[in-house]
Enzyme design. Structure first.
Site, PDB file in Angstrom:
ATOM      1  N   ILE A  45      23.282  22.486 -45.337  1.00 44.31           N
ATOM      2  CA  ILE A  45      24.186  21.349 -45.540  1.00 44.31           C
ATOM      3  C   ILE A  45      24.126  20.920 -47.003  1.00 44.31           C
ATOM      4  O   ILE A  45      23.209  20.231 -47.425  1.00 44.31           O
ATOM      5  CB  ILE A  45      23.818  20.171 -44.617  1.00 44.31           C
ATOM      6  N   HIS A  46      25.068  21.412 -47.771  1.00 44.16           N
ATOM      7  CA  HIS A  46      25.144  21.022 -49.182  1.00 44.16           C
ATOM      8  C   HIS A  46      26.319  20.064 -49.333  1.00 44.16           C
ATOM      9  O   HIS A  46      26.812  19.516 -48.347  1.00 44.16           O
ATOM     10  CB  HIS A  46      25.276  22.257 -50.071  1.00 44.16           C
ATOM     11  N   ALA A  47      26.745  19.886 -50.533  1.00 42.16           N
ATOM     12  CA  ALA A  47      27.739  18.850 -50.807  1.00 42.16           C
ATOM     13  C   ALA A  47      28.992  18.971 -49.956  1.00 42.16           C
ATOM     14  O   ALA A  47      29.436  18.005 -49.337  1.00 42.16           O
ATOM     15  CB  ALA A  47      28.111  18.868 -52.292  1.00 42.16           C
TER      16      ALA A  47
END
Lengths: 649, 85
Positions: free
Chosen positions: B14-16
């Protein structure tokens, strides 16, 4: 998409939209509008636009000063507005309906001289150079000039007069041509009329005084005789002759059926014009020119000359603002042909320098105000080089007192200049290079005048400015709350300070977030923000904050929380998460307190590009906290830690 | 209250981008969506906190949805996770 697109679009709305524009054109530095209703233009909002240096209404035109880039601005404006811009002449024509007679005459005079100025400047430089090589006796104990001791220089001295004579003595040709051009009649007829005024069949006007009246050649018509006198260097005579021609041509064009107009109109207008020029308006113009030059010259050389000079020096800058300063070109030229030099021009050059120096004072006072700096510095340079409008309208008039300081300095310098009788060969380039057209023997004293014109306005502006300018003017507009005192406090660590804005974390072109090549950012899924096309490789803290998030492993982004609970995300490159940290180095970890300018992330643009990603770095506001009316600035070249990107109330 | 577990399959976690999308989704419901990993839990509407979890590929998260529209919300969140993560 150009850099002015946004401002151009805003300007269109602010002047009242397309339907309020009767005509638009541009000159060197200004957009010139003829508006259906001037009141619909929101001048205040227009002046707030970053690329606008000022506005004013003059001669029926609403003018918006942009600066030297006005051509680019104009192109984007007309492209955006979807209107075909009209040229300057048409805009002025349209503006006439809003002018009174006196303004119209003055405006016309200025426009007649405008196309001649390049030639006059060039001629002035040539005369100056000839003076150095031929008139100043540098050699053999001050008895001989360079031309006296060297054949080469003697030849050059003689050769250059060919050009000098063509510019100054044969000027009537240019004047009459310019009048026909301006008034929209046949230009070649103007040139021919001008040539008849300076033809070599005539006695050279400069030799009339030294010729015995009995020896002056005449045309003998039996019942009357007309003296064959040339009008070399006669400005007023040429202007009157030109208007006679224009009037005749317009008259005959109106009454003549179009089938024969080609034969009738040129003949019927040119022949009488030449006759009237040599019999009536020529001699009258000559007298008028002599009289004006006489008054100005004796006025300036008399005991009261310095008073006159002081007034002239004081008022020249305001006169420039009305556009009437082109008038002085006519007087200057008459003076230089009549007396071989003009006392007016040195004062004009000094006035330019004085206004420029007032801007210099403002530039020093406002050195911390980035928005003002962007106007001050170019205005300063262009003013010192002789184009004063950006300085006058963009800076000095806006604040008022620098204009007055410049006027005072100009007046003092003018008094000294005239007091010592400083002369220029002719009009020349303005500002500091103006010294090149000053007669060499006056260079020493003119340098002193220049020093006065620099020092007096500069010092006055500094003194008055310190008292008058509020913090808001000295600092960038939105950052009034954070002057230097607060940063000193910071270093004392005496108090937790509230960052008042987010500055650029990186140097590079700042673009709107809408232009980021990624939907999640451009549609503001992560929050509204701004992006930078970086030209550097180190991301620094854009304000004082606490590190709230770091993307461990990938190290390509970090979040900062400000004291007002506003949170920003700084995201380096697009999709760079898949590089898994290769090419990124993170200097902070969660919970760290950073100060503006502290290193956050270092990245390798080469590696980002090699991975196939843009280096576009996004700064977005993910939580607004207690900040209200958050605003984003883009379109400029951002400087890390200097350029404000996000501000709020 | 609805709860389910989900194991991240997306390589980068879960990145930006997904955090932003997830936060946006979570804001659409009146229910509170909570994401929990290793005993730490965050409100899914808090983008930064979500990113700060550093949820990686292979991590198992517990999603808790509580509120009026919890059934619909839980379904949507689950669908989102399966599609994107």
């Amino acid at each position: 998409m150009g850099k002015y697109q946004k401002d151009a679009a805003l300007l269109l709305d602010l002047v009242g939209g397309v339907k309020n524009i009767n005509a638009v054109s541009h000159c060197m530095t200004r957009m010139r509008f003829v508006l259906a209703d001037d009141k619909l233009a929101d001048t205040k909002a227009i002046e707030e636009l970053p690329s606008v240096k000022g506005t004013f209404t003059q001669a029926g035109q609403f003018q918006v000063i942009i600066g030297n880039d006005v051509a680019d601005f104009y192109n984007e404006f007309t492209a955006n507005a979807g209107i075909e811009g009209v040229n300057k002449e048409a805009a002025k024509e349209a503006a006439k309906s809003n002018q009174n007679l006196a303004q119209r005459i003055m405006g016309n005079l200025g426009e007649i001289f405008a196309p001649l100025i390049p030639a006059l400047i060039c001629g002035g430089l040539i005369l100056g150079f000839r003076n150095i090589i031929g008139e100043i006796n540098f050699f053999e104990d001050g008895t001989k000039s360079l031309a006296d001791i060297s054949q080469f220089w003697a030849g050059l001295y003689s050769f250059l007069w060919l050009i000098g004579e063509a510019v100054f003595h044969l000027l009537p040709v240019g004047i009459v041509w310019s009048i026909t051009k301006k008034m929209g009649t046949t230009q070649i007829l103007g040139i021919v009329l001008g040539l008849t005024l300076v033809s070599s069949q005539l006695l050279n006007g400069f030799n009339v005084a030294s010729t015995d009246p009995a020896d002056i050649p005449v045309w003998d018509f039996g019942f009357a005789q007309v003296q064959m006198i040339g009008y070399q260097g006669q400005v007023i005579s040429a202007m009157l002759a030109g208007f006679v021609l224009v009037y005749l041509e317009k008259f005959f064009r109106k009454i003549c059926p179009s089938v024969i107009s080609m034969i009738v109109v040129p003949f019927c207008s040119l022949v009488p014009a030449v006759i009237i020029a040599h019999t009536v308006v020529g001699p009258i113009g000559w007298r008028i020119g002599d009289a004006i030059a006489n008054v100005v010259y004796s006025g300036l050389t008399s005991n009261y000359g310095v008073i006159f000079a002081g007034i002239f020096g004081l008022l020249y800058a305001p006169v420039v603002m009305t556009g009437l300063h082109h008038m002085t070109n006519a007087i200057d030229t008459t003076l230089s042909t009549l007396y071989g030099g003009t006392i007016l021009w040195p004062m004009i050059a000094l006035s330019n320098i004085a206004q420029g120096s007032a801007v210099l004072g403002m530039a020093v006072l406002q050195r911390k105000n980035n928005q003002a700096k962007q106007i001050n510095i170019p205005a300063l340079i262009s003013c010192y080089l002789g184009v004063t409008e950006p300085a006058l309208f963009g800076v000095n008039l806006k604040y008022g007192f620098p204009l007055v300081c410049g006027m005072i300095g100009s007046a003092v310098a003018a008094v000294v200049s005239v007091g010592f009788g400083v002369q220029a060969f002719s009009i020349g380039v303005g500002g500091i290079p103006g010294i090149l057209s000053i007669k060499t023997e006056f260079w020493g004293i003119f340098l002193l005048c220049m020093a006065i014109a620099i020092a007096v306005p500069f010092v006055l502006t500094l003194i008055v400015g310190k008292k008058k300018l509020s913090g808001k003017d000295l600092e960038s507009k939105e950052e009034a709350a954070q002057p230097a005192e607060i940063s000193t406090q910071k270093s004392d660590n005496s108090a937790e300070t509230v960052a008042d804005a987010v500055y650029a974390p990186l140097s590079g072109k700042v673009i709107p977030i809408d232009d980021v090549p990624d939907e999640v950012f451009s549609q503001k899924v992560l929050g509204d923000g701004i992006a930078i096309e970086p030209t550097e490789t180190v991301v620094v803290a854009p304000c004082d904050a606490e590190v709230s998030v770091v993307m461990e492993g990938s190290n390509h982004a970090c979040g900062l929380k400000l004291a007002n609970e506003l949170e920003i995300l700084i995201h380096v490159g697009i999709n760079t998460v898949d590089m898994n940290g290769d090419g990124f180095k993170m200097f902070v970890s969660v919970g760290d307190k950073v100060k503006k300018g502290d290193k956050l992330i270092e990245f390798s643009p080469e590696k980002i590009k090699a991975a196939g990603h843009p280096t576009t770095t996004v700064v977005c506001v993910t939580e607004e906290g207690s900040a209200q009316q958050i605003e984003f600035s883009s379109g400029m070249d951002g400087l890390a830690g200097e350029t404000k990107l996000i501000s709020w109330k | 209250m609805k709860t389910f577990n989900y194991t991240i399959k997306d390589e980068v976690g879960i990145h930006a981008r997904p955090a932003g999308q997830l936060a946006k989704l979570a804001k659409e419901f009146s229910s509170t969506v909570t994401i929990e990993k290793d005993g730490k839990s965050v409100n899914a509407t808090k983008l930064m906190m979500l990113m700060g979890m550093n949820i990686k590929c292979g991590d198992t998260i517990t999603v808790t949805v509580e509120g009026d529209d919890e059934a619909a919300a839980a379904d949507k969140v689950k669908a989102f996770l399966e599609e994107n993560l």
